[in-house]
Motif scaffolding. Sequence first.
Motif, short mmCIF file in Angstrom:
data_model
loop_
_atom_site.label_atom_id
_atom_site.label_comp_id
_atom_site.label_asym_id
_atom_site.label_seq_id
_atom_site.Cartn_x
_atom_site.Cartn_y
_atom_site.Cartn_z
N GLU A 96 0.82 -1.22 0.00
CA GLU A 96 0.00 0.00 0.00
C GLU A 96 0.85 1.27 0.00
N PHE A 97 1.94 1.27 0.77
CA PHE A 97 2.78 2.47 0.84
C PHE A 97 4.11 2.30 0.12
N ALA A 98 4.15 1.29 -0.74
CA ALA A 98 5.35 1.05 -1.56
C ALA A 98 5.37 2.03 -2.72
N PRO A 99 6.55 2.23 -3.35
CA PRO A 99 6.60 3.09 -4.53
C PRO A 99 5.67 2.57 -5.62
N GLU A 124 -6.37 1.80 -8.29
CA GLU A 124 -7.09 0.54 -8.14
C GLU A 124 -6.78 -0.10 -6.79
N VAL A 125 -5.50 -0.11 -6.44
CA VAL A 125 -5.10 -0.72 -5.16
C VAL A 125 -5.79 0.00 -4.00
N ALA A 126 -5.82 1.34 -4.06
CA ALA A 126 -6.47 2.10 -2.99
C ALA A 126 -7.96 1.77 -2.92
N LYS A 127 -8.58 1.65 -4.10
CA LYS A 127 -10.02 1.37 -4.16
C LYS A 127 -10.32 -0.03 -3.62
N VAL A 128 -9.55 -1.01 -4.11
CA VAL A 128 -9.75 -2.40 -3.70
C VAL A 128 -9.57 -2.54 -2.18
N LEU A 129 -8.55 -1.86 -1.64
CA LEU A 129 -8.31 -1.95 -0.19
C LEU A 129 -9.44 -1.30 0.60
N ALA A 130 -9.92 -0.15 0.12
CA ALA A 130 -11.00 0.53 0.83
C ALA A 130 -12.26 -0.34 0.85
#
Length: 227
Positions: A96-99, A124-130
Amino acid sequence: MRIPKWKILGVTDDFTECGCCGRRGLKRTVALMPLDADGNEDGTAEDVAYYGTSCAATALSWTQGKVTDTARAAQAERDQRDAYARRMISLYAPVEFAPVREKARVFYGRNRSLRHTGVKASEEVAKVLAEARATLADTTTGPARPSRIEDFLRYLVIFNRDQNIHRVLRVPDEEGKRQEQVIAAARSADQIRGSVLVVAALDGGAARDVAYTHDLAPEYFKQAAHV
Ligand SMILES: [Zn+2]
């Protein structure tokens, strides 16, 4: 056809009092979301009612059997959504907080069809995690489920020589048992000319996905597993 006033969301043993007649000590209740005149959900989590099976049957003008079957099916669907959410968090929370580059490698590695489509991996990653976190935080049919990296459990994965997963084993908490497991796993991997990997995930199913994705960002997955 008459539009029902309620939609069955699932079944829970966390609420044991019928919200309709007040009967207590029920084994389980059915979670019901009110519907408006058009049959759309009309409320939020706070508006969900918990009825015993017979009151739910009366409210819906259904048989108790139909209520039970529908509630079980709805609950099974919820459980599947939970399992999917656990997979998504196990895969993407470590990066999540990787480059962006690392994040993109993991995301497109798992979603090859989305490469070069303009879909941005970071978004997408932010959306999927939320979405996954909201799923596991939903308390409609029980308490919130673990969803943080701190909640990850460790699994020992044995691969066969073709790089397919042979076995997934929960790593024991106790140090002595852990040592025994490592030795037994190494021997077992040796026999099939395979290899051993330790990963962290929210459940065993998610651990399989993490194991197959591990090579795309090994440093981040190792960090999540504290190895
Ligand atoms: Zn009742």
